[in-house]
Motif scaffolding. Structure first.
Motif, mmCIF file in Angstrom:
data_model
loop_
_atom_site.group_PDB
_atom_site.id
_atom_site.type_symbol
_atom_site.label_atom_id
_atom_site.label_comp_id
_atom_site.label_asym_id
_atom_site.label_seq_id
_atom_site.Cartn_x
_atom_site.Cartn_y
_atom_site.Cartn_z
ATOM 1 N N ASN A 141 61.099 10.366 -44.706
ATOM 2 C CA ASN A 141 61.238 8.949 -44.688
ATOM 3 C C ASN A 141 62.778 8.871 -45.270
ATOM 4 O O ASN A 141 63.558 7.947 -44.786
ATOM 5 C CB ASN A 141 60.593 8.389 -45.768
ATOM 6 C CG ASN A 141 59.082 8.243 -45.256
ATOM 7 O OD1 ASN A 141 59.028 8.410 -43.829
ATOM 8 N ND2 ASN A 141 58.060 7.885 -45.873
ATOM 9 N N TYR A 142 63.343 9.727 -46.199
ATOM 10 C CA TYR A 142 64.458 9.473 -46.637
ATOM 11 C C TYR A 142 65.620 9.593 -45.776
ATOM 12 O O TYR A 142 66.551 9.175 -45.516
ATOM 13 C CB TYR A 142 64.530 10.243 -47.893
ATOM 14 C CG TYR A 142 66.100 10.278 -48.618
ATOM 15 C CD1 TYR A 142 66.268 9.193 -49.479
ATOM 16 C CD2 TYR A 142 66.955 11.291 -48.424
ATOM 17 C CE1 TYR A 142 67.554 9.023 -50.212
ATOM 18 C CE2 TYR A 142 68.305 11.101 -49.303
ATOM 19 C CZ TYR A 142 68.454 9.888 -49.948
ATOM 20 O OH TYR A 142 69.390 9.814 -50.570
ATOM 21 N N GLN A 143 65.511 10.848 -45.002
ATOM 22 C CA GLN A 143 66.441 11.403 -44.088
ATOM 23 C C GLN A 143 66.508 10.321 -42.759
ATOM 24 O O GLN A 143 67.556 9.946 -42.515
ATOM 25 C CB GLN A 143 66.006 12.689 -43.532
ATOM 26 C CG GLN A 143 66.039 13.798 -44.605
ATOM 27 C CD GLN A 143 65.596 15.159 -43.977
ATOM 28 O OE1 GLN A 143 64.747 15.039 -42.983
ATOM 29 N NE2 GLN A 143 65.854 16.192 -44.606
ATOM 30 N N THR A 144 65.457 9.778 -42.556
ATOM 31 C CA THR A 144 65.369 8.701 -41.483
ATOM 32 C C THR A 144 66.164 7.227 -41.919
ATOM 33 O O THR A 144 66.824 6.719 -41.267
ATOM 34 C CB THR A 144 64.163 8.221 -40.783
ATOM 35 O OG1 THR A 144 63.126 7.924 -41.953
ATOM 36 C CG2 THR A 144 63.245 9.279 -40.148
ATOM 37 N N ILE A 145 66.112 7.114 -43.168
ATOM 38 C CA ILE A 145 66.680 6.036 -43.687
ATOM 39 C C ILE A 145 68.214 6.120 -43.713
ATOM 40 O O ILE A 145 69.145 5.040 -43.515
ATOM 41 C CB ILE A 145 65.990 5.482 -45.217
ATOM 42 C CG1 ILE A 145 64.927 5.152 -45.018
ATOM 43 C CG2 ILE A 145 67.025 4.615 -46.018
ATOM 44 C CD1 ILE A 145 64.037 4.859 -46.434
ATOM 45 N N MET A 146 68.434 7.301 -44.043
ATOM 46 C CA MET A 146 69.912 7.749 -44.229
ATOM 47 C C MET A 146 70.747 7.674 -42.809
ATOM 48 O O MET A 146 72.006 7.425 -42.479
ATOM 49 C CB MET A 146 70.210 8.961 -44.796
ATOM 50 C CG MET A 146 70.020 8.757 -46.527
ATOM 51 S SD MET A 146 70.940 7.321 -47.013
ATOM 52 C CE MET A 146 70.984 7.835 -48.851
ATOM 53 N N GLN A 147 69.819 8.069 -41.667
ATOM 54 C CA GLN A 147 70.292 8.156 -40.258
ATOM 55 C C GLN A 147 70.500 6.909 -39.916
ATOM 56 O O GLN A 147 71.408 6.529 -39.118
ATOM 57 C CB GLN A 147 69.300 9.028 -39.615
ATOM 58 C CG GLN A 147 69.441 10.590 -39.734
ATOM 59 C CD GLN A 147 68.502 11.150 -38.860
ATOM 60 O OE1 GLN A 147 67.563 10.627 -38.186
ATOM 61 N NE2 GLN A 147 68.222 12.600 -39.049
ATOM 62 N N ASP A 148 69.658 6.097 -40.098
ATOM 63 C CA ASP A 148 69.658 4.556 -39.387
ATOM 64 C C ASP A 148 70.717 3.629 -40.068
ATOM 65 O O ASP A 148 71.323 3.025 -39.485
ATOM 66 C CB ASP A 148 68.427 3.861 -39.733
ATOM 67 C CG ASP A 148 67.234 4.633 -38.856
ATOM 68 O OD1 ASP A 148 67.681 5.564 -37.806
ATOM 69 O OD2 ASP A 148 65.866 4.454 -39.106
ATOM 70 N N HIS A 149 70.983 4.027 -41.213
ATOM 71 C CA HIS A 149 71.853 3.015 -42.165
ATOM 72 C C HIS A 149 73.126 4.042 -42.726
ATOM 73 O O HIS A 149 73.042 4.667 -43.702
ATOM 74 C CB HIS A 149 71.106 2.571 -43.444
ATOM 75 C CG HIS A 149 70.111 1.566 -42.742
ATOM 76 N ND1 HIS A 149 70.150 0.269 -42.339
ATOM 77 C CD2 HIS A 149 68.848 1.934 -43.057
ATOM 78 C CE1 HIS A 149 68.894 -0.058 -42.018
ATOM 79 N NE2 HIS A 149 68.133 0.934 -42.156
ATOM 80 N N PRO A 150 74.294 4.041 -41.895
ATOM 81 C CA PRO A 150 75.409 5.087 -42.289
ATOM 82 C C PRO A 150 75.994 4.516 -43.613
ATOM 83 O O PRO A 150 76.625 5.071 -44.149
ATOM 84 C CB PRO A 150 76.390 5.082 -41.050
ATOM 85 C CG PRO A 150 75.571 3.911 -40.285
ATOM 86 C CD PRO A 150 74.302 3.812 -40.564
ATOM 87 N N GLY A 151 76.064 3.078 -43.650
ATOM 88 C CA GLY A 151 76.514 2.522 -45.069
ATOM 89 C C GLY A 151 75.768 2.863 -46.024
ATOM 90 O O GLY A 151 76.576 2.789 -47.382
#
Length: 61
Positions: A41-51
């Motif tokens: 879940n953490y990795q997908t959040i970081m991929q979706d939101h580069p900011g």
């Protein structure tokens, strides 16, 4: 026509040692599953939101 009742399955008696070890295994597997799920879940959040990525990777003008 009446349905026949299925015969009940006979469960073999498990020793106390077998029960505790299987419970321990189940607990460990669920803990691992939760950990991997959290990581994914953490990795997908970081991929979706580069900011949201760490600020050191962003280029300053």
């Amino acid at each position: 026509m009446l349905k026949r009742k299925k015969p009940a399955l006979k469960r073999r008696q498990l020793s106390a040692f077998a029960i505790t070890s299987s419970r321990r295994r189940v607990k460990r597997n669920t803990e691992l599953l939760k950990l991997h799920r959290r990581r994914r879940n953490y990795q997908t959040i970081m991929q979706d939101h580069p900011g949201l990525q760490d600020p050191s990777s962003q280029v300053q003008p």
